[in-house]
Enzyme design. Structure first.
Site, short mmCIF file in Angstrom:
data_model
loop_
_atom_site.label_atom_id
_atom_site.label_comp_id
_atom_site.label_asym_id
_atom_site.label_seq_id
_atom_site.Cartn_x
_atom_site.Cartn_y
_atom_site.Cartn_z
NE ARG A 70 -2.43 -1.37 3.49
CZ ARG A 70 -1.86 -0.63 4.43
NH1 ARG A 70 -1.83 0.68 4.33
NH2 ARG A 70 -1.32 -1.19 5.50
CE1 TYR A 198 0.27 -5.79 -1.71
CE2 TYR A 198 -0.99 -3.89 -0.91
CZ TYR A 198 -0.39 -5.11 -0.68
OH TYR A 198 -0.46 -5.67 0.57
CE LYS A 207 -6.38 -3.59 4.37
NZ LYS A 207 -6.65 -4.06 5.72
CG HIS A 227 -7.39 -2.98 9.97
ND1 HIS A 227 -6.07 -2.62 10.16
CD2 HIS A 227 -7.37 -3.94 9.02
CE1 HIS A 227 -5.30 -3.34 9.36
NE2 HIS A 227 -6.06 -4.14 8.66
CB SER A 249 -1.02 -3.96 7.85
OG SER A 249 -2.07 -3.06 7.61
CB CYS A 251 0.26 -7.01 13.92
SG CYS A 251 1.37 -5.60 13.82
CG ASP A 276 -7.82 -7.09 6.69
OD1 ASP A 276 -6.94 -6.79 7.53
OD2 ASP A 276 -8.00 -6.44 5.66
NE ARG A 365 -0.07 -8.63 1.99
CZ ARG A 365 -0.81 -8.05 2.95
NH1 ARG A 365 -1.96 -8.56 3.31
NH2 ARG A 365 -0.37 -6.98 3.57
C1 OXD Z 1 -3.30 -4.64 5.17
C2 OXD Z 1 -3.96 -5.79 4.52
O1 OXD Z 1 -2.36 -4.07 4.60
O2 OXD Z 1 -4.87 -6.36 5.12
O3 OXD Z 1 -3.73 -4.29 6.28
O4 OXD Z 1 -3.61 -6.13 3.37
MN MN Z 2 -5.44 -5.35 6.93
#
Ligand code: OXD
Ligand code: MN
Length: 580
Positions: A70, A198, A207, A227, A249, A251, A276, A365
């Site tokens: 991002r 991306y 998002k 989130h 993100s 974590c 998420d 990913r």
């Molecule tokens: C983030 C995702 O970046 O979920 O938080 O991809």
């Molecule tokens: Mn996320």
């Protein structure tokens, strides 16, 4: 296929006139459509087929090396009044943003196909779900949206019934970072994104819609777009609880949502509802109910192995799109901490050199449909969602934050959420490992001024007396040698059990200036080899360090000026006073 919705038809026609595609394709969301997109991308080399014995229907996409995360500095919220978006967002005046984007979109789909993707965030029959339409020129985006959302015919039918939808226009453009922008126009329920393929920049349902635009809608309609993962925990006696947890993100939200209980926690069952995003609404009884607006996972690959997340490891062995992983001699996908094999090709497609840079990109990913998850909960499809017992905030903090603590009440919990800080990760471009404030783990995702957002959160206290309890956890404490002090992963269930027991009023705790903490004996440590001293320091509250932390929080709140709700400052003053 086209549509009976005039607004949608007009928007597609206007967009085509601007972007000048060779073809227009209305996505129906069928398997046949997915297959033909895959074939198209295989033919063009945009996808590479992986080993079809060990990884059937799995593909690798290598993105442009400049387009792997991002881009927060290129992400804007565009409103007439700059204060609406606050210091937590980049702002641009709508007229200027429209002018800029129209210039960039002009003719950008020449030689390409314009895909129209109607999608629904949340179960199509849920009153809590919301629809959108993404227009894109990227077959990779269409394929990912197919795995991540409920897209195609049923979504279009709902749009035609309701008439309302969020519009998202995306083009990969020329992938030049100089011409890359992710713009949000919340007053117009509109997203425009160009120059990136991306996930977080291009899969606009995720998002951009489900967090930035939805958080805006949620404020005006009285709900929350967060989130957060959503997880179902069932005790050996069959008692079920649903927890929602917000972490920045990369974590470990996906790992926590798919947790496998350790052997010593026999009889406990953990099921995933979301990994998420959670949309939370008060129901008629005053309980906060959550739905997961997504129907797939876009997860970080490195570190996924049978020890850290067996469910994810197994679910990505078929029907998965990998982005920016390495490849072995057997044409299997490979990433750091997967297994003892060695890759032959790195994420850029270059020969891999031992001892060199990471073989898989740290933000590589997987994209996969949620139903492939062995711990998938069918309640993820329940239009009514699930009632949340506890909200958990957390961050990646080497120091300070204890393993777990509980807020005194909702208002204190909002302060805890607003004070979340975490070390940055590879999910966004920029420096990794520096502590930054990430309130409610929403720093990159809240579509309006954080001060107003905290006010919105505080407002729930007056609406119900059955709100969830609020907690904070930290799985990432390190000792002086940089070693993690808590085993994490499956053993986090021990902490979740204390949280559930606190919600049920049946677990002990000691009161401290920052909230309620377990005594070492309050957490089930059966079968866990942990030093008593280590546990003591995981559960310690060092008043001097916390006074410094509170001062840091006060100066952060200061950035939001007099828009910060007085109740939040009063709560801050209360905690500061307790710390002496
Ligand atoms: C983030 C995702 O970046 O979920 O938080 O991809
Ligand atoms: Mn996320």
């Amino acid at each position: 296929m086209t549509t009976t919705n005039k607004a949608l038809q007009d928007w597609v026609a206007e967009t085509a006139a601007l972007t000048k595609p060779d073809h227009i394709h209305w996505c129906d969301g069928s398997e046949a459509e997915y297959r033909s997109l895959v074939e198209l991308m295989l033919g063009r080399g945009d996808l590479l087929a992986l080993n079809d014995k060990t990884y059937p229907n799995c593909y690798l996409h290598r993105s442009d090396p400049s387009d792997v995360a991002r881009v927060e500095h290129l992400t804007f919220v565009c409103t007439p009044d700059r204060d609406e978006v606050g210091p937590n967002n980049n702002w641009m005046a709508p007229a200027e943003a429209h002018r800029k984007m129209a210039g960039l979109f002009e003719g950008c789909m020449r030689g390409r196909t314009l895909y129209v993707i109607p999608y629904c965030m949340g179960p199509v029959d849920s009153p809590y779900a919301r629809c959108g339409v993404e227009i894109t020129d990227s077959p990779y985006v269409v394929a990912n949206m197919k795995l991540m959302t409920r897209m195609g015919k049923p979504a279009l039918q709902r749009i035609e019934r309701e008439g309302k939808f969020v519009r998202g226009l995306h083009s990969t453009g020329d992938l030049n970072p100089e011409r890359r922008f992710i713009m949000h126009f919340p007053h117009e329920l509109l997203i425009q994104s160009i120059g990136s393929g991306y996930g977080g920049n291009a899969l606009l349902g995720k998002k951009c819609h489900a967090l930035r635009i939805a958080s805006w809608q949620a404020r005006s309609e009285g709900w929350l777009a967060e989130h957060m993962l959503i997880v179902e925990i069932e005790s050996p006696q069959g008692e079920r609880h649903y927890l929602a947890a917000a972490f920045p993100s990369a974590c470990g939200k996906t790992n926590l949502a798919m947790l496998i209980p350790p052997a010593s926690q026999a009889g406990w069952k953990v099921r995933t509802i979301g990994d998420d995003i959670a949309w939370l609404h008060l129901d008629a009884e005053g309980r906060l109910r959550a739905i997961n607006p997504e129907s797939g996972y876009f997860g970080v690959v490195p570190g996924t192995n049978p020890k850290t997340n067996r469910n994810a490891f197994d679910m990505i062995t078929h029907d998965t799109i990998f982005t920016n992983v390495a490849v072995t001699a057997d044409n299997e996908p490979w990433w750091e901490d997967k297994d003892k094999q060695e890759p032959v090709t790195d994420w850029r497609g270059n020969p891999w050199k031992k001892g060199g840079a990471a073989a898989a990109h740290p933000n590589s990913r997987f994209t996969v449909a949620a139903r492939q998850n062995p711990s998938y909960s069918p309640l993820a499809d329940d239009p009514a969602g699930v009632p949340i017992s506890a909200i958990i905030f957390g961050g990646r903090r080497r120091e300070l934050a204890p393993l777990v603590y509980q807020a005194r009440d909702w208002r204190h919990g909002v302060l805890i959420g607003a004070s979340v800080a975490s070390e940055t990760t590879a999910a966004a471009t920029g420096q990794v490992g520096v502590v930054r404030r990430d309130p409610m783990a929403m720093k990159p995702f809240c579509g309006y001024n954080f001060a107003d957002y905290w006010g919105h959160w505080l407002g729930f206290a007056g609406k119900s007396d059955r709100l969830p309890q609020i907690f904070h956890v930290n799985w990432f404490r390190q000792d002086r040698n940089g070693k993690f002090m808590w085993p994490g992963f499956g053993d986090n269930l021990r902490v979740l059990r204390w949280i559930i027991d606190r919600c049920e009023g049946r677990a002990g705790a000691r009161e401290t200036p920052i909230g309620f903490l377990p005594q070492p004996g309050d957490i089930d440590l059966d079968g866990l080899d942990i030093d008593r001293q280590v546990l003591d320091s995981l559960l310690a509250v060092d008043a001097a360090s916390w006074r410094e932390e509170l001062a840091g929080i006060a100066s952060y709140f200061g950035e939001f000026g007099d828009r910060v709700p007085p109740a939040l400052l009063e709560e801050h003053a209360r905690v500061s006073k307790r710390l002496g």
